[in-house]
Design a protein around this motif. Sequence first.
Motif, PDB file in Angstrom:
ATOM      1  N   VAL A   1       2.319   1.957  -3.499  1.00  0.00           N
ATOM      2  CA  VAL A   1       1.332   2.525  -4.419  1.00  0.00           C
ATOM      3  C   VAL A   1       1.032   3.975  -4.071  1.00  0.00           C
TER       4      VAL A   1
ATOM      5  N   GLY B   1      -3.252  -2.189  -4.696  1.00  0.00           N
ATOM      6  CA  GLY B   1      -2.976  -1.836  -3.307  1.00  0.00           C
ATOM      7  C   GLY B   1      -4.203  -1.938  -2.428  1.00  0.00           C
TER       8      GLY B   1
ATOM      9  N   GLY C   1       0.811  -1.216   0.000  1.00  0.00           N
ATOM     10  CA  GLY C   1       0.000   0.000   0.000  1.00  0.00           C
ATOM     11  C   GLY C   1       0.840   1.260   0.000  1.00  0.00           C
TER      12      GLY C   1
END
Length: 447
Positions: A35, A213, A32
């Motif tokens: 991204v 993500g 995450g």
Amino acid sequence: MAQPTTSSSTPGAGKPRDRKMAVKALSGVAVGNFVEWYDFAVYAYSTKAIATLFFPDTDPVTALLGTLAIFGVTFLSRPAGGVFFGRLGDRIGRRNTLSIILLLMGVATTLIGLLPTYGAIGVAAPILLALLRLVQGFSAGGESSGGATFLSEYAPPNRRGMWSGLSNSTQTLPFAVTAILVLGISTAMPEADYLSWGWRIPFLLAAPFALVGLYVRLKLEDTPVFQAVQDSGKVEHAPLRLVVRDYKPELLTLIGVASLNAVAFYTMSSYMSTYLTEVAGLDETTALFSNAIALCVYSVLIPVTGLMGDRFGRRRVILTGAILLAILALPGYMIAGTGGMGTAVLGQVLLTVPLVAVASVVAVAQAELFPAAIRYTGAALGYNIAYAVFGGTAPFIGQYLVEATGSKIMPAYYLIALALLALIPILRLPETSRVTMLRGDNTEMRG
């Protein structure tokens, strides 16, 4: 400032299932983070194209400063995003909040890739660009502190600094990847094609990246610490009020130490390639590639300095980093600007090595400074105030100082001044490396 109470316990930390979930949480936050910060970094490495396409071509210097100013505008909305998402994270959980943040950033970045330019709609182009950058800043305001909170509540107690360093690596690698991607796209086609449509490609890639993500984050469970707060019925419904009322010393200390990190990191990650091309006269390929190498060095070293903070204490590590930044800033800039790939890399590495010591401590201490029920809000508020005032303005101030004084090394003096000023809050930073993440109110913390 009184020392926090300490403990080596985290809910379920010794159970095999929880250890497995912790490793899964680390990988999920890493994906995450990559991204989210890829989306944020694209603008920084597209400044030359944006200056050409979104501003009048009558004054290149003004266009460049305008582009860097819009970069700084992003940070104006970061404190608001930090407060909004911090409160959300303390009320509905860390995982769900981080998922919302990622989706918002992906939408804003994709829309930047679809914007018409100044030649098509005139002054509306930079205005729309600034508005979407504000949305990006609002999203970013919740990301760093949210990721720090999520991982610090999952990590083994004696490895929180190293885990936060690993997370920080995945926030930094996107800057290196983006630099290489932009370089590859811009050199793979004629300049006219790149300015016509090629510059949009990195922005439009945000859409599929965000979906990947988001999928990864939604597969995670929330932290055992937040679940324990929920189970105890002690979820705080007004965390901002409590932070401002009862945690001013912690808040001010965080703002102080994070300010140095903000200036040093965004000088390295977002301004240095511009500095090397516009001021030092290097070609774009050398500037971007050398910056990517320096950022890879940062990504490798920061878990190491995070582990040093776990073993020797946060304050000792960050104090060493600040002193070395003050010492190495001037030779770092002078060497980087002499011309050539080798010296460009060496000069940036001289700045990177002390920076990772500062960044690794800020990454984890922002969460450790506050009790569980208000942790996300406190960390996000202090961290983002620092980044709004000092991080977002670092590229603009660096370039402005060069233009105003005619001295190529003025950005180094600015960094030295910030490093020396940061010694005051650093010396007030409590040692948080052994604090329990499930502590309660300020009486328990400071008792």
